[in-house]
Every structure is written in C-alpha cells, then in structure tokens.
Scaffold this motif. Structure first.
Motif, short mmCIF file in Angstrom:
data_model
loop_
_atom_site.label_atom_id
_atom_site.label_comp_id
_atom_site.label_asym_id
_atom_site.label_seq_id
_atom_site.Cartn_x
_atom_site.Cartn_y
_atom_site.Cartn_z
N ASN A 1 -14.87 -0.35 10.60
CA ASN A 1 -16.25 -0.47 10.07
C ASN A 1 -16.32 -0.07 8.61
N LEU A 2 -15.18 -0.08 7.94
CA LEU A 2 -15.11 0.34 6.55
C LEU A 2 -15.30 -0.85 5.61
N ARG A 3 -15.49 -0.55 4.33
CA ARG A 3 -15.44 -1.58 3.29
C ARG A 3 -13.96 -1.84 2.99
N TRP A 4 -13.51 -3.03 3.32
CA TRP A 4 -12.09 -3.30 3.17
C TRP A 4 -11.85 -4.62 2.45
N ALA A 5 -10.65 -4.72 1.89
CA ALA A 5 -10.12 -5.97 1.37
C ALA A 5 -8.63 -5.98 1.66
N ILE A 6 -8.06 -7.17 1.72
CA ILE A 6 -6.63 -7.30 2.03
C ILE A 6 -5.96 -8.13 0.94
N ALA A 7 -4.87 -7.60 0.40
CA ALA A 7 -4.06 -8.31 -0.59
C ALA A 7 -2.78 -8.77 0.09
N ARG A 8 -2.43 -10.03 -0.11
CA ARG A 8 -1.25 -10.59 0.53
C ARG A 8 -0.27 -11.16 -0.50
N PRO A 9 0.69 -10.36 -0.95
CA PRO A 9 1.73 -10.91 -1.83
C PRO A 9 2.69 -11.80 -1.03
N SER A 10 3.37 -12.69 -1.75
CA SER A 10 4.44 -13.47 -1.12
C SER A 10 5.76 -12.74 -1.38
N ILE A 11 6.78 -13.41 -1.88
CA ILE A 11 8.09 -12.78 -2.10
C ILE A 11 8.09 -12.19 -3.52
N VAL A 12 7.97 -10.88 -3.61
CA VAL A 12 7.80 -10.21 -4.91
C VAL A 12 9.16 -10.07 -5.59
N VAL A 13 9.22 -10.59 -6.80
CA VAL A 13 10.46 -10.51 -7.59
C VAL A 13 10.13 -10.03 -9.00
N GLY A 14 11.01 -10.28 -9.95
CA GLY A 14 10.92 -9.65 -11.27
C GLY A 14 9.73 -10.05 -12.13
N GLU A 15 9.51 -9.26 -13.16
CA GLU A 15 8.41 -9.46 -14.11
C GLU A 15 8.52 -10.85 -14.74
N TYR A 16 7.37 -11.45 -15.01
CA TYR A 16 7.35 -12.88 -15.36
C TYR A 16 8.11 -13.18 -16.65
N GLY B 1 -12.83 -9.48 1.97
CA GLY B 1 -12.06 -10.64 1.55
C GLY B 1 -10.57 -10.46 1.74
N THR B 2 -9.88 -11.58 1.89
CA THR B 2 -8.43 -11.62 1.94
C THR B 2 -7.95 -12.45 0.76
N PHE B 3 -6.96 -11.92 0.03
CA PHE B 3 -6.58 -12.53 -1.23
C PHE B 3 -5.07 -12.73 -1.30
N HIS B 4 -4.66 -13.98 -1.47
CA HIS B 4 -3.24 -14.28 -1.65
C HIS B 4 -2.83 -13.98 -3.09
N LEU B 5 -1.84 -13.13 -3.25
CA LEU B 5 -1.24 -12.85 -4.56
C LEU B 5 0.13 -13.52 -4.55
N VAL B 6 0.11 -14.78 -4.92
CA VAL B 6 1.26 -15.66 -4.72
C VAL B 6 1.46 -16.52 -5.96
N SER B 7 2.59 -17.21 -6.01
CA SER B 7 2.76 -18.17 -7.10
C SER B 7 1.92 -19.42 -6.84
N GLY B 8 1.81 -19.79 -5.56
CA GLY B 8 1.12 -21.03 -5.22
C GLY B 8 1.87 -22.26 -5.68
N GLN B 9 3.14 -22.09 -6.01
CA GLN B 9 3.98 -23.18 -6.52
C GLN B 9 5.28 -23.20 -5.72
N PRO B 10 5.26 -23.76 -4.53
CA PRO B 10 6.43 -23.70 -3.65
C PRO B 10 7.68 -24.24 -4.34
N LEU B 11 8.73 -23.44 -4.34
CA LEU B 11 9.99 -23.83 -4.96
C LEU B 11 10.93 -24.36 -3.89
N PRO B 12 11.36 -25.61 -3.97
CA PRO B 12 12.30 -26.12 -2.97
C PRO B 12 13.54 -25.23 -2.90
N VAL B 13 13.97 -24.96 -1.67
CA VAL B 13 15.16 -24.14 -1.48
C VAL B 13 16.35 -24.74 -2.22
#
Length: 338
Positions: free
Chosen positions: A161-176, A235-247
């Motif tokens: 019953n709290l005020r909440w938000a959710i952050a969802r990173p994808s695969i976290v790697v090095g600084e841009y 809210g739920t928030f994707h923290l992602v590149s949003g740019q799928p890189l082919p394997v």
C-alpha cells in the motif's frame, strides 16, 4: 532535496546511483553489507553516510531504535540490493531477492517512505517481441532462478500500500562514451571465456538479440524516477537500450579482433554439450552456459513510459558501442591485447 536510503550501495549500480544522487544535491544514506566502501563507476570514492545492515534479515538485523530512526528520517528508499548471480539455490534467491524486498517494504511502511525498486527487464521471461512496461508479469517461463526471484520481488512491491515505482534495467554494461566499468562480473565473465576462445560453441537461436544498456543511462534513469516520485508513483519503467543487438553482430564484433575467437553459434536443438572437449564443457556448465538463454531470445523492450517521464532515450548502442566496451576491457587488462 530528498533524504534517500540506497540499499546495495556498495554494488556496481548502487555506488553509481549514490554518486549521482549526491551530485544532484540529495542527502544520501548508503546501506552496505560486507563491503564498507562505495565507489562510483569511475572508481572515485562516494562520500555518503553509511549504515551496515543485512537485507536478508528481518529489520535488516537492526535494533528497534535504529530501525525506527532510519524509517522516520528518510523520504524514499531505492532498493538496489540483490544477488545477480545465476548459479544459486532457490533458498539463496529467496533470502535476498524476495525476503529482502519484504524487509525493505516493512521499513518503508514504518516511515511512510516512497519506494523505488530496482528489478530487471528480463522478468518478461522467455517472451519474444515487444515487451511493454505495463505488461502483466508472467507466472512462469523464466530462464533462471534470478529472473523468477526478481518477478516475485516485484509482486510484493505491487501488492504493498506504499507509493512505489519499479525500474527495470536490461543487461547493464559499461559507460556509454568510454565503455568503462568498475568491476567485471556476471555477463563479463562469460564474455571473457568466449572472447579468449575457451568456450568455442554457444547455443543460439536465429534472430536472437541482446539488449545491452550503458550503466550511466540506468543510474541517471533511477535518479530521475526517484526525483519525480509524484509522477512516477505506480509506474514501471524500462531502463534499456531499446535497440536489440543481433547475437550474430555481438559475436562478430568479438571476431573482429585478431587476438579473439568468434564462437560458433549452434542451433539449440542440435547443441550437444557432451560432445565438447572436457575443459570447454566444464567452463560452459560453470559460467558461459548460465547466460546461454540470452542467446536464444528476442525481446524488444519498449520504454515509452520512461521516455515520457525523463524526456530522453538511450543513445545508440550498435556495433561502435560494442567495440568501445571491448576496447575498454583490453585497456583495463581484463582481456588480452593483440
């Protein structure tokens, strides 16, 4: 100015979040466990007040007086604490990634604190295609105990019953800009075995993609969500590149370096672990194989809600960015030079 408690503050992401919160003028209390020192991703020490506690224990193993004081003197808790290993027993995941969330929520409730819970974009499980931030959590289909435990933690947050938000990173790697990262673990361990040719075969599905996201985009996003708790609440928030890189592009980038070996991508239905040489088989089972499921999925993470909230998206993360990541690994001595 917010009074912020950050759990998991000594971790890779937690340390960078603390540094950015302080730079933004917020008052930060850093919860640490076994590692007392905090560092930003560039390695600089983070000057924040620290508290020692164990999220896996009720009330973080604090006495009643300290528990009440912490609860009443903070506005928001950013819950970064988690085990991110892929090789643990269910009980270990539950203790930190599920029970730890329950203990954090108890603290937040005691002080009417807002909650920003750091989860993972891969709570989508084995789904492919567009993954929206408001999609319901799946009941199963997770690739490993880590994903399942993070989904279970999310459910606890959502049921509160709290005020909440959710952050969802994808695969976290090095600084841009530079590819720099403070510590080489998790995904990097498998990457090293592949690049150095110690794991020469990986089961991979045609069309599979990876979502690598720079740590600075993730940390900045977490600070943005925390600072806009009114707009981000619920809210739920994707923290992602949003740019799928082919394997295949990822493994091709590895093979572009003369000192590295591009792995052979094998269709999962014909991949035969028993046929691999003994050393490769052991390394695959112990490390590389833990990440094999990510070479067999094609999720496209939509981050519309975060872009609306924060006003920006992740910069381009194509092949040039992958080469910056590899170049930094070589520069830092994590991977061999030519």
């Amino acid at each position: 100015m917010l009074r912020v408690l950050v759990t998991g503050a000594a971790g890779l992401l937690g340390g960078e979040v603390c540094a950015r919160l302080i730079d933004a003028g917020h008052r930060v209390t850093a919860l640490v466990h076994r590692t007392p020192e905090m560092r930003a991703n560039d390695g600089t020490a983070v000057a924040a007040r620290t508290l020692t506690g164990d999220v896996s224990q009720p009330r973080f193993a604090w006495n009643d007086e300290l528990f009440a004081k912490v609860a009443q003197t903070h506005d928001v808790v950013i819950h970064c604490a988690a085990t991110v290993r892929f090789d643990l027993d269910e009980a270990d995941y539950r203790a930190v990634n599920v029970d730890g969330v329950a203990h954090m929520l108890e603290l937040a409730a005691a002080g009417s604190m807002a909650v920003l819970h750091v989860s993972t974009a891969y709570v989508c499980g084995a789904r492919d295609g567009t993954i929206r931030e408001d999609d319901p959590l799946p009941d199963g289909g997770f690739a490993n105990g880590y994903e399942a435990s993070k989904a279970a933690g999310e459910r606890l947050v959502r049921a509160s019953n709290l005020r909440w938000a959710i952050a969802r990173p994808s695969i976290v790697v090095g600084e841009y800009a530079s590819g720099a990262i403070r510590q080489f673990d998790t995904t990097y361990s498998a990457f090293k075995l592949i690049a150095e040719g110690r794991v020469k075969h990986m089961p991979a599905r045609a069309g599979a993609t990876l979502d690598f996201v720079p740590i600075d985009h993730v940390a900045k996003g977490i600070v943005t969500i925390a600072a806009t708790s009114g707009a981000s609440s619920g809210g739920t928030f994707h923290l992602v590149s949003g740019q799928p890189l082919p394997v295949a592009d990822f493994t091709g980038a590895i093979g572009a370096y003369s000192q590295f070996r591009e792995p052979e991508l094998v269709a999962p239905e014909i991949f035969d672990l028993a046929s691999l040489p003994a050393i490769e088989r052991r390394l695959f089972k112990r490390i590389a194989g833990l990440y094999a499921s990510y070479f067999q999925r094609d999720p496209h993470f939509d981050d519309s809600a975060f872009r609306k909230l924060g006003g920006e998206s992740c910069p381009a993360t194509g092949k040039p960015y992958i080469h910056r990541l590899i170049d930094y690994c070589i520069e830092a001595g994590f991977l061999p030079n030519a």
